[in-house]
Motif scaffolding. Structure first.
Motif, PDB file in Angstrom:
ATOM      1  N   LEU A  95       0.740  -0.751   0.058  1.00  0.00           N
ATOM      2  CA  LEU A  95      -0.360  -0.121   0.024  1.00  0.00           C
ATOM      3  C   LEU A  95       1.017   1.453  -0.312  1.00  0.00           C
ATOM      4  N   VAL A  96       2.000   1.388   0.059  1.00  0.00           N
ATOM      5  CA  VAL A  96       2.891   2.280  -0.225  1.00  0.00           C
ATOM      6  C   VAL A  96       2.960   2.664  -1.751  1.00  0.00           C
ATOM      7  N   THR A  97       3.530   4.257  -1.821  1.00  0.00           N
ATOM      8  CA  THR A  97       4.165   4.612  -2.995  1.00  0.00           C
ATOM      9  C   THR A  97       5.420   4.758  -3.304  1.00  0.00           C
ATOM     10  N   ILE A  98       5.878   4.324  -4.688  1.00  0.00           N
ATOM     11  CA  ILE A  98       6.685   3.818  -4.756  1.00  0.00           C
ATOM     12  C   ILE A  98       7.474   4.887  -5.448  1.00  0.00           C
ATOM     13  N   ARG A  99       8.853   5.601  -5.928  1.00  0.00           N
ATOM     14  CA  ARG A  99       9.033   6.720  -6.644  1.00  0.00           C
ATOM     15  C   ARG A  99      10.422   5.663  -7.289  1.00  0.00           C
ATOM     16  N   PRO A 100      11.012   6.371  -8.704  1.00  0.00           N
ATOM     17  CA  PRO A 100      12.044   5.385  -8.932  1.00  0.00           C
ATOM     18  C   PRO A 100      12.869   6.541  -8.942  1.00  0.00           C
ATOM     19  N   LEU A 101      13.722   5.962  -8.540  1.00  0.00           N
ATOM     20  CA  LEU A 101      15.666   7.087  -8.279  1.00  0.00           C
ATOM     21  C   LEU A 101      16.607   6.355  -9.698  1.00  0.00           C
ATOM     22  N   PRO A 102      16.865   6.912 -10.287  1.00  0.00           N
ATOM     23  CA  PRO A 102      17.473   6.658 -11.734  1.00  0.00           C
ATOM     24  C   PRO A 102      19.207   6.425 -11.228  1.00  0.00           C
ATOM     25  N   LEU A 103      19.939   5.862 -11.592  1.00  0.00           N
ATOM     26  CA  LEU A 103      20.980   5.819 -11.094  1.00  0.00           C
ATOM     27  C   LEU A 103      21.816   6.996 -10.967  1.00  0.00           C
ATOM     28  N   GLU A 112       7.747  13.025   7.052  1.00  0.00           N
ATOM     29  CA  GLU A 112       7.422  13.321   7.914  1.00  0.00           C
ATOM     30  C   GLU A 112       8.502  12.231   9.372  1.00  0.00           C
ATOM     31  N   LYS A 113       8.211  13.163  10.710  1.00  0.00           N
ATOM     32  CA  LYS A 113       8.658  11.819  11.844  1.00  0.00           C
ATOM     33  C   LYS A 113       7.526  10.356  11.334  1.00  0.00           C
ATOM     34  N   GLN A 114       8.003  10.002  11.790  1.00  0.00           N
ATOM     35  CA  GLN A 114       7.634   8.170  11.624  1.00  0.00           C
ATOM     36  C   GLN A 114       6.765   8.107  10.348  1.00  0.00           C
ATOM     37  N   CYS A 115       7.455   8.655   9.305  1.00  0.00           N
ATOM     38  CA  CYS A 115       6.691   8.026   8.179  1.00  0.00           C
ATOM     39  C   CYS A 115       7.915   8.145   7.402  1.00  0.00           C
ATOM     40  N   ALA A 116       8.059   6.953   5.685  1.00  0.00           N
ATOM     41  CA  ALA A 116       8.632   6.901   5.162  1.00  0.00           C
ATOM     42  C   ALA A 116       8.352   7.134   3.735  1.00  0.00           C
ATOM     43  N   HIS A 117       9.470   7.844   3.210  1.00  0.00           N
ATOM     44  CA  HIS A 117       9.351   7.807   1.500  1.00  0.00           C
ATOM     45  C   HIS A 117       9.999   6.559   0.678  1.00  0.00           C
ATOM     46  N   PHE A 118       9.767   6.172  -0.362  1.00  0.00           N
ATOM     47  CA  PHE A 118      10.565   4.458  -1.239  1.00  0.00           C
ATOM     48  C   PHE A 118      10.256   5.186  -2.510  1.00  0.00           C
ATOM     49  N   TYR A 119      11.944   4.061  -3.054  1.00  0.00           N
ATOM     50  CA  TYR A 119      12.014   4.340  -3.353  1.00  0.00           C
ATOM     51  C   TYR A 119      12.744   3.367  -4.666  1.00  0.00           C
ATOM     52  N   HIS A 223      15.578  -3.313  -6.917  1.00  0.00           N
ATOM     53  CA  HIS A 223      15.730  -3.019  -5.246  1.00  0.00           C
ATOM     54  C   HIS A 223      14.989  -1.595  -4.836  1.00  0.00           C
ATOM     55  N   VAL A 224      14.242  -1.171  -3.828  1.00  0.00           N
ATOM     56  CA  VAL A 224      13.287  -1.078  -3.245  1.00  0.00           C
ATOM     57  C   VAL A 224      13.732  -0.810  -2.101  1.00  0.00           C
TER      58      VAL A 224
END
Length: 366
Positions: A95-103, A112-119, A223-224
């Protein structure tokens, strides 16, 4: 209690930090039903594993307990925190949003505190063989965690690795290095209680937390990673970048060399500790004997002086002699003054020339 252990009153106070460790360890037991049952049945020994390592989920703490933990963190107490259970649950359920991160690119965000950003990072076979690095840093020294997730068959994500941020110069940073050979990480919180109780232990246990990472290479594919805000009350600013290690061949060899030296130094320090403890014990023994010998010599000399003083018939009283000498000098002075007066009285009086009556015979010529 807050006033007693407030950082303004206990800056760099190891006793306050040690007290917090004990209090938080007790809280960790009381807040965990399983540990509470173990404690009720067998006491502290039943839950005293892993050197009383503490891992707090800040998202589950109330405002008062969070403030309590933050105050002692400011004292310099290394407090281990876990990733919020809600974040892990959302990741596991996909249920998380994953953003692409190019090499070769970086992204700057605020989490935000106690939150996460996914790549998500995608690497080829060649890039996987060359090695891969993911690094995060915060210029305002925010606390965060760098996370790596395994992808489950159902599309969900499970936490596989995590690296806490640490102060490195003017920033806080964390990194994961997948270079095809064992790479080590340093856990700053290991043996923190023992180090607080014994200053020497903080030196000899400094490298105990230098342990190999669970993964040293990644396969080709996607990979995430995630950046988790680990501050107590505020959000965290960060910059994340993903790099292929191919252009950094010299850095790879330097890293391999320096970590080999650290491992060698850890073994050397372990041997040195035994020697140091032995010499320190001898030094303490010699210091104790030195103090004893000083006292013994002083007592012997004192006894000798007392024996010397016993060779006399009349006790020597300095104060009486002084008074006698003073009185005798006073008497001598008074006697001198009396004799002088008497001699003055007995001396015949001389007639002055102008009182002499001269007889002049006027009949004789001069």
């Amino acid at each position: 209690m807050y006033q007693r252990y407030h950082p303004d009153k206990n800056a760099n106070d190891p006793k306050a930090a040690d007290m917090f460790k004990e209090v938080t360890f007790s809280y960790n037991i009381l807040s965990d039903p399983d540990k509470r049952r173990q404690y009720d049945s067998a006491g502290f020994e039943a839950v005293e594993s892993d050197n009383q390592e503490l891992e707090l989920d800040l998202s589950s703490l109330g405002a008062v307990n969070t403030m309590f933990a933050a105050l002692f963190s400011k004292l310099g107490v290394p407090i281990k925190t876990t990733v919020s259970a809600s974040v892990l649950e959302e990741a596991l359920n996909g249920l998380v949003t994953i953003r692409p991160l190019p090499l070769g690119h970086y992204v700057s965000k605020r989490v935000e505190k106690q939150c996460a950003h996914f790549y998500s990072v995608t690497i080829t076979e060649e890039e996987a063989r060359a090695g891969f690095v993911c690094r995060v840093q915060s210029s305002d020294k925010s606390k965060f965690k760098l996370l790596y997730f395994d992808q489950e068959d159902n599309g969900g994500l499970s936490l596989a690795l995590q690296e806490d941020s640490a102060k490195t110069g003017k920033v806080t940073s964390a990194g994961m290095f997948f270079l095809g050979f064992p790479v080590y990480r340093l856990d700053q919180t290991m043996n923190s209680i023992a180090a607080a109780k014994d200053p020497d232990t903080s030196f000899f246990r400094k490298l105990d937390g230098f342990q190999p990472c669970e993964l040293n290479e990644l396969k080709a594919g996607t990979h995430v990673f995630a950046v988790y805000g680990d501050n107590f009350f505020k959000s965290a600013n960060y910059t994340i970048e993903a790099l292929c290690a191919a252009p950094f061949s010299e850095e790879k060899e330097n890293l391999r060399s320096i970590e080999a030296q650290i491992l060698s130094k850890r073994a050397e320090i372990s041997k040195f500790e035994a020697e140091y403890r032995e010499v320190l014990a001898q030094f303490s023994e010699m210091t104790s004997r030195y103090a004893h010998e000083i006292q013994s010599i002083d007592e012997l000399l004192k006894h000798r002086n007392e024996i010397h003083a016993s060779y006399t018939i009349t006790p020597f009283k300095r104060s009486t002699s002084k008074s006698r000498s003073k009185s005798s000098s006073k008497e001598n002075k008074e006697d001198g003054q009396t004799r002088e007066k008497r001699s003055t009285r007995d001396r015949p009086k001389k007639k002055k020339w102008y009182n002499i009556h001269l007889r002049v015979d006027k009949r004789k010529a001069c």
